[in-house]
Design a protein around this motif. Structure first.
Motif, PDB file in Angstrom:
ATOM      1  N   UNK A 204      12.075  -2.402 -18.793  1.00 42.69           N
ATOM      2  CA  UNK A 204      11.471  -1.098 -18.517  1.00 42.69           C
ATOM      3  C   UNK A 204      10.951  -1.107 -17.089  1.00 42.69           C
ATOM      4  N   UNK A 205      10.828   0.077 -16.511  1.00 40.97           N
ATOM      5  CA  UNK A 205      10.202   0.213 -15.196  1.00 40.97           C
ATOM      6  C   UNK A 205       8.727   0.473 -15.425  1.00 40.97           C
ATOM      7  N   UNK A 206       7.889  -0.313 -14.763  1.00 42.51           N
ATOM      8  CA  UNK A 206       6.448  -0.144 -14.879  1.00 42.51           C
ATOM      9  C   UNK A 206       5.838  -0.101 -13.490  1.00 42.51           C
ATOM     10  N   UNK A 207       4.645   0.435 -13.400  1.00 46.16           N
ATOM     11  CA  UNK A 207       3.909   0.402 -12.139  1.00 46.16           C
ATOM     12  C   UNK A 207       3.494  -1.039 -11.854  1.00 46.16           C
ATOM     13  N   UNK A 208       3.488  -1.449 -10.595  1.00 48.44           N
ATOM     14  CA  UNK A 208       3.000  -2.791 -10.266  1.00 48.44           C
ATOM     15  C   UNK A 208       1.618  -3.013 -10.878  1.00 48.44           C
ATOM     16  N   UNK A 209       1.425  -4.164 -11.471  1.00 48.80           N
ATOM     17  CA  UNK A 209       0.188  -4.437 -12.194  1.00 48.80           C
ATOM     18  C   UNK A 209      -0.259  -5.886 -12.033  1.00 48.80           C
TER      19      UNK A 209
ATOM     20  N   UNK B  65      -3.113  -5.917  -3.527  1.00 52.59           N
ATOM     21  CA  UNK B  65      -1.743  -5.593  -3.119  1.00 52.59           C
ATOM     22  C   UNK B  65      -1.107  -4.576  -4.067  1.00 52.59           C
ATOM     23  N   UNK B  66      -1.281  -4.752  -5.384  1.00 48.28           N
ATOM     24  CA  UNK B  66      -0.689  -3.787  -6.321  1.00 48.28           C
ATOM     25  C   UNK B  66      -1.322  -2.409  -6.143  1.00 48.28           C
ATOM     26  N   UNK B  67      -2.617  -2.343  -5.847  1.00 42.75           N
ATOM     27  CA  UNK B  67      -3.253  -1.038  -5.588  1.00 42.75           C
ATOM     28  C   UNK B  67      -2.649  -0.386  -4.346  1.00 42.75           C
ATOM     29  N   UNK B  68      -2.395  -1.194  -3.319  1.00 39.31           N
ATOM     30  CA  UNK B  68      -1.798  -0.661  -2.091  1.00 39.31           C
ATOM     31  C   UNK B  68      -0.403  -0.104  -2.373  1.00 39.31           C
ATOM     32  N   UNK B  69       0.374  -0.805  -3.209  1.00 39.13           N
ATOM     33  CA  UNK B  69       1.704  -0.301  -3.562  1.00 39.13           C
ATOM     34  C   UNK B  69       1.617   1.061  -4.233  1.00 39.13           C
ATOM     35  N   UNK B  70       0.637   1.238  -5.118  1.00 41.46           N
ATOM     36  CA  UNK B  70       0.447   2.542  -5.769  1.00 41.46           C
ATOM     37  C   UNK B  70       0.168   3.623  -4.725  1.00 41.46           C
ATOM     38  N   UNK B  71      -0.633   3.290  -3.732  1.00 39.26           N
ATOM     39  CA  UNK B  71      -1.017   4.260  -2.713  1.00 39.26           C
ATOM     40  C   UNK B  71       0.131   4.749  -1.859  1.00 39.26           C
ATOM     41  N   UNK B  72       1.160   3.931  -1.688  1.00 41.39           N
ATOM     42  CA  UNK B  72       2.287   4.348  -0.847  1.00 41.39           C
ATOM     43  C   UNK B  72       3.020   5.554  -1.420  1.00 41.39           C
ATOM     44  N   UNK B  73       2.906   5.786  -2.709  1.00 35.11           N
ATOM     45  CA  UNK B  73       3.568   6.931  -3.321  1.00 35.11           C
ATOM     46  C   UNK B  73       2.816   8.229  -3.160  1.00 35.11           C
ATOM     47  N   UNK B  74       1.579   8.182  -2.695  1.00 38.10           N
ATOM     48  CA  UNK B  74       0.734   9.369  -2.537  1.00 38.10           C
ATOM     49  C   UNK B  74       0.955   9.968  -1.160  1.00 38.10           C
ATOM     50  N   UNK B  75       1.682  11.056  -1.106  1.00 43.66           N
ATOM     51  CA  UNK B  75       2.030  11.668   0.187  1.00 43.66           C
ATOM     52  C   UNK B  75       0.842  12.313   0.885  1.00 43.66           C
ATOM     53  N   UNK B  76      -0.291  12.439   0.199  1.00 41.19           N
ATOM     54  CA  UNK B  76      -1.467  13.012   0.855  1.00 41.19           C
ATOM     55  C   UNK B  76      -2.233  11.964   1.652  1.00 41.19           C
ATOM     56  N   UNK B  77      -1.877  10.695   1.471  1.00 42.30           N
ATOM     57  CA  UNK B  77      -2.544   9.605   2.182  1.00 42.30           C
ATOM     58  C   UNK B  77      -1.632   9.068   3.279  1.00 42.30           C
ATOM     59  N   UNK B  78      -2.185   8.755   4.433  1.00 42.90           N
ATOM     60  CA  UNK B  78      -1.351   8.175   5.495  1.00 42.90           C
ATOM     61  C   UNK B  78      -0.933   6.750   5.136  1.00 42.90           C
TER      62      UNK B  78
END
Length: 137
Positions: A3-8, A48-61
């Protein structure tokens, strides 16, 4: 069944075993760690996993040289099999060398169709984001 999961952080131990399979100096395609990332300690891995999640948020640089991207890990239960990411747009480097999708499967999980399956799932995600074409290199 994968399965595909969010980095954790939950898969830290399995991720480290996968890194050992790749070799300490190898680039784990699709996984996204930078040279400055501390993936060995529990705290660093969680950051690091939190940072990976953030890359998907287009409202954040994002940092210089990076683009917004969605990251998934390919997992089977508590076993990290690999990673795949979908870059939402391309910069010059990605246009020439990497494309929209990067992925890698740990050596012990290869030959099972895991990458093909994950690519199909991420192409579906690309359509959801409104991407009618993606570049694979």
């Amino acid at each position: 069944m994968p399965e595909l999961i969010a980095p954790t952080p939950r898969l830290h131990a399995s991720w480290l075993r996968a890194q050992e399979e790749w070799g300490s100096e190898a680039h784990m395609d699709g996984a996204g760690p930078g040279y400055e990332d501390d993936v060995d300690s529990a705290e660093g891995f969680a950051a690091w996993t939190r940072r990976l999640h953030g890359y998907g948020d287009r409202t954040r640089p994002v940092e210089q040289g990076r683009v917004h991207a969605s990251h998934w890990w390919i997992a089977e239960g508590d076993t990290y099999l690999g990673a795949i990411d979908l870059r939402h747009y391309l910069n010059g480097f990605l246009l020439d060398a990497a494309g929209h999708i990067g992925y890698g499967v740990r050596p012990s999980a290869r030959g099972r169709g895991v990458a093909t399956w994950a690519l199909g799932a991420v192409l579906h995600e690309a359509r959801i984001l409104g991407m009618d074409r993606v570049l694979l290199t």
